[in-house]
Scaffold this motif. Structure first.
Motif: not given
Length: 251
Positions: A107-109, A153, A156, A172-174, A219, A235, A237, A243
């Motif tokens: 998973w990325y942000k 995606y 957020e 901001l995208v997860r 992340f 995980e 931050e 960011f």
């Protein structure tokens, strides 16, 4: 100093900083493999750690050989995030197999320029890599050398910033990476009209005076332990660069 999230005799999970190669680098450039070898060597020489760490030599290695560090997956040099490395060949083979089976979840942000059309979505494209230029591009499915690329995606949060006197929106995208193609996230988001902030290769150069760190961080990482089978989840931050905008002014 190396940020280690977890270690045992089979694996080591660590945070790769932006600007550091995820595998062995040429010349004097900093890379994760060298950093992990240095870390393991120092830990193994500390009498307090002898009971919980393996010796410097892995099975089949000579005592004068550097500690074994198996590279299982990679992150682009400008990308920060969590990575797992194997401490021996058996663990490396098992982790590689798990990744090929899709059992390693990544998973990325990211901070993108603009806002995706939908707050939740899936991108499916076909990418072709140009190794000579170290670039990839979206092409037709029938194009020679094309490979399927898929990610999902969720947008957020969003914020507005003033760039060179002009107000611009950023999101901001997860991201859940479902395939692992060359520069996949960067290429797909650029191709869908929302390039990553700080991505000079696929987006646009950042305004003068602003940080040009690529706003992409791996992340979260989840996978079965290669020996015990226990589900391992890690995980962090994301921090630094764009960011920080979403810590100051979330919406």
């Amino acid at each position: 100093m190396l940020s280690v999230l977890y270690e045992d005799s089979d694996i080591l999970v660590a945070v790769k900083p932006a600007g550091v190669e995820s595998q062995s680098a040429r010349g004097f450039a900093k890379d994760m493999v060298s950093e992990i070898r240095r870390y393991v060597t120092i830990q193994a020489r500390n009498p307090q750690n002898i009971h919980k760490l393996t010796t410097l030599s892995s099975k089949g290695q000579g005592k004068n050989q550097p500690p074994y560090v198996g590279v299982i997956h990679r992150l682009d040099r400008p990308v920060s995030g969590i990575m797992v490395y194997a401490r021996n060949q058996k663990a490396a083979a098992s982790l590689s197999s798990l990744m090929q089976q899709g059992k390693m979840e990544k998973w990325y942000k990211a901070v993108v320029c603009g806002k995706p059309v939908d707050n939740h979505g899936v991108y499916v494209d076909y990418l072709r890599q140009n190794q000579g230029e170290n670039r990839s591009e979206i092409v037709d499915k029938s194009a020679a050398g094309s490979k399927r690329a898929e990610l999902s995606y969720t947008a957020e949060a969003s914020t507005e910033r003033c760039d060179a006197g002009e107000s611009r929106e950023y999101s901001l995208v997860r991201i859940r990476l479902l395939t692992g193609r060359h520069h996949q996230i960067r290429v797909q988001f650029s191709g869908h009209g929302t390039p990553l902030y700080g991505d000079d290769k696929y987006g646009e150069k950042t305004a003068p005076g602003q940080p040009d760190l690529l706003a992409l961080c791996a992340f979260r990482l989840s996978f079965p332990h290669p020996v015990t089978g226990k589900r391992m989840e890690f995980e962090m931050e994301p921090s630094g660069g764009a960011f920080e905008w979403f810590k100051e002014n979330p919406s």
